[in-house]
Scaffold this active site. Structure first.
Site, short mmCIF file in Angstrom:
data_model
loop_
_atom_site.label_atom_id
_atom_site.label_comp_id
_atom_site.label_asym_id
_atom_site.label_seq_id
_atom_site.Cartn_x
_atom_site.Cartn_y
_atom_site.Cartn_z
N ASP A 45 4.69 33.67 -39.75
CA ASP A 45 5.25 33.92 -41.07
C ASP A 45 4.04 33.99 -42.02
OD1 ASP A 45 7.02 33.74 -43.37
OD2 ASP A 45 6.37 31.65 -43.50
N ASP A 73 4.18 33.46 -46.15
CA ASP A 73 4.26 32.52 -47.29
C ASP A 73 4.49 31.09 -46.81
OD1 ASP A 73 3.92 34.54 -49.17
OD2 ASP A 73 6.08 34.88 -49.39
N ASP A 83 5.58 35.49 -53.69
CA ASP A 83 6.57 36.03 -54.63
C ASP A 83 6.76 35.11 -55.84
OD1 ASP A 83 7.00 38.27 -53.13
OD2 ASP A 83 8.88 37.60 -52.24
N ASP A 98 8.64 38.22 -45.05
CA ASP A 98 9.50 38.81 -46.08
C ASP A 98 8.76 38.95 -47.41
OD1 ASP A 98 11.74 39.98 -47.03
OD2 ASP A 98 12.93 38.16 -47.20
N ASP A 120 7.91 28.27 -41.64
CA ASP A 120 8.31 27.11 -42.45
C ASP A 120 9.73 27.19 -42.97
OD1 ASP A 120 7.33 29.25 -44.40
OD2 ASP A 120 8.30 27.80 -45.73
MG LIG Z 1 7.48 31.17 -45.23
#
Ligand SMILES: [Mg+2]
Length: 268
Positions: A24, A26, A35, A115, A199
């Site tokens: 992942d 972030d 974001d 994402d 996470d």
């Molecule tokens: Mg994340």
């Protein structure tokens, strides 16, 4: 996702099975949520209430589009956004982990499934000189671009209407499966085991798809690990709690010892 049977070496096996490490971004590679971090450019007045109120109805990706449009309307340039992203800290120890995995590219394949968006990720990897770890074809995220007016635009990675665990713009489990299938088809690469490092709740979909022989590395203190612990039987993969890159480096170095590579020897 890897077979639970011990692998049987054969001469038709063009290359030994590597270990896939899927990240992942972030709160995993980056310490912040990019974001949310970009909102620092809004200044003390923050986001107007009428845009904030649209978060639920728009969904996250379109909501981000509205924030970026608002930044543009305020005169914030794409260069300012890039400069801010380049000040986004990496999670402690993550650079050492990523450089190690890159050195051991004959053992590990690394992908990002995120994402966030392609520009934020690229700017951060480029600035930290980590872009070599991830070829562009190994970064699966929402495509972003700067339009003719210098406004950032983000599109959906794909359209998901079937996976209820995932957002409409990105099903990480599907992306992971598609990557594994593509590598098998195009590169004759069958992974010995898969490690997913994340996470958040949007990492739960790939977590439930992993096999008993795989690993879900869930960051301590975040939502993914809580969700997994709610019903441990729903996730077959071994759970690897982690706090920083050093924990993950120790884990992958141990994993490497567990999975020595088979190197075919030609008998003469
Ligand atoms: Mg994340």
């Amino acid at each position: 996702m890897a077979s639970s049977k011990p692998s049987t070496p054969s001469l038709s096996q063009h290359r030994p099975g590597k270990i896939l490490i899927a990240f992942d971004f972030d709160h995993t590679i980056a310490e912040e949520n990019t974001d949310v971090f970009v909102r620092r450019l809004l200044g003390p007045e923050g986001l107007p209430a009428e845009i904030e109120a649209q978060q639920r109805s728009l969904g996250w990706t379109k909501f981000m589009g509205a924030i970026l449009q608002h930044l543009h309307d305020k005169g914030i340039t794409s260069n300012q956004i890039r400069d801010l992203m380049q000040r986004t800290p990496l999670t402690p120890g993550m650079d050492v982990l990523l450089r190690y995995l890159h050195e051991k590219h004959h053992v590990f394949d690394c992908v990002i499934i995120s994402d966030a968006n392609s520009l934020f990720i690229w700017w951060i990897l480029h600035f930290t000189k980590l872009e070599g770890v991830f070829p562009l074809s190994s970064i699966y995220t929402n495509p972003a671009r700067i339009d003719d007016t210098d406004c950032l635009r983000i599109d959906f990675y794909h359209h998901n209407s079937t996976c209820k665990l995932s957002a409409p713009n990105l099903c990480k489990g599907r992306v992971l499966q598609e990557h594994i299938s593509r590598m098998k088809r195009e590169e004759n690469q069958e992974y010995r085991t898969v490690v997913f490092i994340g996470d958040g709740l949007n990492d739960y979909c790939p977590a439930v798809q992993l096999a008993e022989t795989d690993y879900i590395a869930a960051r301590k203190g975040y939502k993914l690990i809580e969700k997994i612990k709610e019903d441990r039987s729903a996730v077959e993969a071994s759970l690897v709690p982690w706090t920083n890159g050093k924990d993950l480096l120790d884990f992958v170095q141990n994993l490497e010892k567990t999975f020595p590579l088979y190197v075919p020897q030609l008998v003469t």
